[in-house]
Design a protein around this motif. Sequence first.
Motif, PDB file in Angstrom:
ATOM      1  N   HIS A 255       2.803  -5.260  41.356  1.00  0.00           N
ATOM      2  CA  HIS A 255       3.178  -6.477  41.740  1.00  0.00           C
ATOM      3  C   HIS A 255       4.889  -6.297  41.744  1.00  0.00           C
ATOM      4  O   HIS A 255       6.071  -6.865  41.632  1.00  0.00           O
ATOM      5  CB  HIS A 255       3.435  -6.743  40.090  1.00  0.00           C
ATOM      6  CG  HIS A 255       2.554  -6.849  39.002  1.00  0.00           C
ATOM      7  ND1 HIS A 255       1.342  -7.030  39.828  1.00  0.00           N
ATOM      8  CD2 HIS A 255       2.423  -6.059  38.036  1.00  0.00           C
ATOM      9  CE1 HIS A 255       0.144  -6.433  38.878  1.00  0.00           C
ATOM     10  NE2 HIS A 255       1.050  -5.312  37.950  1.00  0.00           N
ATOM     11  N   GLN A 256       4.937  -5.731  43.364  1.00  0.00           N
ATOM     12  CA  GLN A 256       5.945  -5.038  43.383  1.00  0.00           C
ATOM     13  C   GLN A 256       5.803  -5.792  45.078  1.00  0.00           C
ATOM     14  O   GLN A 256       6.834  -7.063  45.504  1.00  0.00           O
ATOM     15  CB  GLN A 256       6.086  -3.813  44.203  1.00  0.00           C
ATOM     16  CG  GLN A 256       7.480  -2.957  44.475  1.00  0.00           C
ATOM     17  CD  GLN A 256       7.626  -1.606  44.125  1.00  0.00           C
ATOM     18  OE1 GLN A 256       6.461  -1.444  44.473  1.00  0.00           O
ATOM     19  NE2 GLN A 256       8.532  -0.685  44.146  1.00  0.00           N
ATOM     20  N   ASN A 257       5.640  -5.383  46.515  1.00  0.00           N
ATOM     21  CA  ASN A 257       5.485  -6.411  47.670  1.00  0.00           C
ATOM     22  C   ASN A 257       3.691  -7.149  47.457  1.00  0.00           C
ATOM     23  O   ASN A 257       3.726  -7.967  48.761  1.00  0.00           O
ATOM     24  CB  ASN A 257       5.757  -5.480  48.786  1.00  0.00           C
ATOM     25  CG  ASN A 257       7.516  -5.155  48.317  1.00  0.00           C
ATOM     26  OD1 ASN A 257       7.597  -5.531  48.198  1.00  0.00           O
ATOM     27  ND2 ASN A 257       7.524  -3.982  48.484  1.00  0.00           N
ATOM     28  N   GLU A 258       3.163  -6.585  46.734  1.00  0.00           N
ATOM     29  CA  GLU A 258       2.017  -6.817  47.722  1.00  0.00           C
ATOM     30  C   GLU A 258       1.351  -8.601  47.236  1.00  0.00           C
ATOM     31  O   GLU A 258       1.681  -9.229  46.555  1.00  0.00           O
ATOM     32  CB  GLU A 258       0.314  -6.853  46.062  1.00  0.00           C
ATOM     33  CG  GLU A 258       0.569  -5.126  45.976  1.00  0.00           C
ATOM     34  CD  GLU A 258       1.839  -3.908  45.224  1.00  0.00           C
ATOM     35  OE1 GLU A 258       2.999  -5.548  44.752  1.00  0.00           O
ATOM     36  OE2 GLU A 258       1.699  -3.745  44.831  1.00  0.00           O
ATOM     37  N   PRO A 259       0.082  -9.230  48.520  1.00  0.00           N
ATOM     38  CA  PRO A 259       0.802 -10.987  48.294  1.00  0.00           C
ATOM     39  C   PRO A 259      -0.643 -10.711  47.365  1.00  0.00           C
ATOM     40  O   PRO A 259      -1.443 -10.842  46.363  1.00  0.00           O
ATOM     41  CB  PRO A 259      -0.127 -10.962  49.625  1.00  0.00           C
ATOM     42  CG  PRO A 259      -1.386  -9.410  49.734  1.00  0.00           C
ATOM     43  CD  PRO A 259       0.082  -8.458  48.852  1.00  0.00           C
ATOM     44  N   SER A 260      -0.625 -12.431  47.065  1.00  0.00           N
ATOM     45  CA  SER A 260      -1.497 -12.779  46.168  1.00  0.00           C
ATOM     46  C   SER A 260      -1.162 -12.141  44.419  1.00  0.00           C
ATOM     47  O   SER A 260      -2.172 -11.414  44.286  1.00  0.00           O
ATOM     48  CB  SER A 260      -2.950 -12.924  46.561  1.00  0.00           C
ATOM     49  OG  SER A 260      -3.489 -13.724  47.994  1.00  0.00           O
TER      50      SER A 260
END
Length: 296
Positions: A255-260
């Motif tokens: 939940h940092q830079n990940e998409p979706s």
Amino acid sequence: MPEGQIIKALSGYYYVHEEGSNQIWQCRARGVFKKRGISPLVGDYVSFEPSSNGEGTVTEIAKRRNELIRPPIANVDQALLVFSIEEPEFNQILLDKFIVHIEKADITPIICLTKLDLAATLDGIPEEMEIYQKIGYEVFITSSKTKIGLSDVEEYLKGKTTVFAGQSGVGKSTLLNELDPSLQIETGEISLKLGRGRHTTRHVELIRLPSGGMVADTPGFSQLDFSSIEAEELSGLFLEFRDYSEQCKFRGCLHQNEPSCAVKSAVEKEEISSQRYQNYLQFLVDIQSEKQKRRY
Ligand SMILES: Nc1nc2c(ncn2[C@@H]2O[C@H](COP(=O)(O)OP(=O)(O)O)[C@@H](O)[C@H]2O)c(=O)[nH]1
Ligand SMILES: [Mg+2]
Ligand SMILES: [Zn+2]
């Protein structure tokens, strides 16, 4: 062999409350524990062997349901996280840090906000409290001075073992004295110059309250770093993230830079508090940089 629970540890002695009696036995630990790197903890259920001098030897330690290292204590049901509204001022990042560590130890956190009498009006209650109630945490608001809320806390401690946690000076010992006036635990006047309480509680001890329930006042949770927590498990320790985590596109999403990322969109929709999320990110970076340091 008689059995009991360790209620105090001091200077190499363990004080064992014998089951089914009022007797306290002053015990040493059997030498073999040390060899195996095991040290008995306050809260441990043990077998002990009485010796001729009226003392005893702890011979066996029952499997622990949970344990904390600092403060050293085992078999705790819940932790009362004590924070004052003022003096010292409420500190949400510290509260989240406590919650993470307590959740990690598999102990139920309860929040107790003290010194309500110092809040100028009822508006002085930190509005963050609603966030925690919504997550499902029990929140108590008290004043040991005006006696508000004390009986609710007392009721909640009945039949449970509770460890008190919180910064020095927030009013833990004062609260305990209110719950059992015979305790007369030393309390610290806030030093105006330093703006923090003196350290007045020096060892861990389980105390049986008159209303039922065991409590431990502690010298504080000194080590709140993240060395025992992995980045991957952090989001599970933020309870309100859990249902969303499963909907993130990537398995193991941080939940940092990940998409979706379902957690991030829940923050955008204000279903998750952005302050909690910011604290999560802060802890995550702390964990990641501690790991880096250990690698080199
Ligand atoms: N105004 C106010 N002061 C309090 C209250 N509870 C504790 N204090 C004061 O806060 C200081 C620290 O209290 P103490 O119980 O020693 O804190 P501890 O370090 O958490 O155990 C003492 O001066 C207490 O008298 C409260 O409800 N209202
Ligand atoms: Mg104290
Ligand atoms: Zn995610």
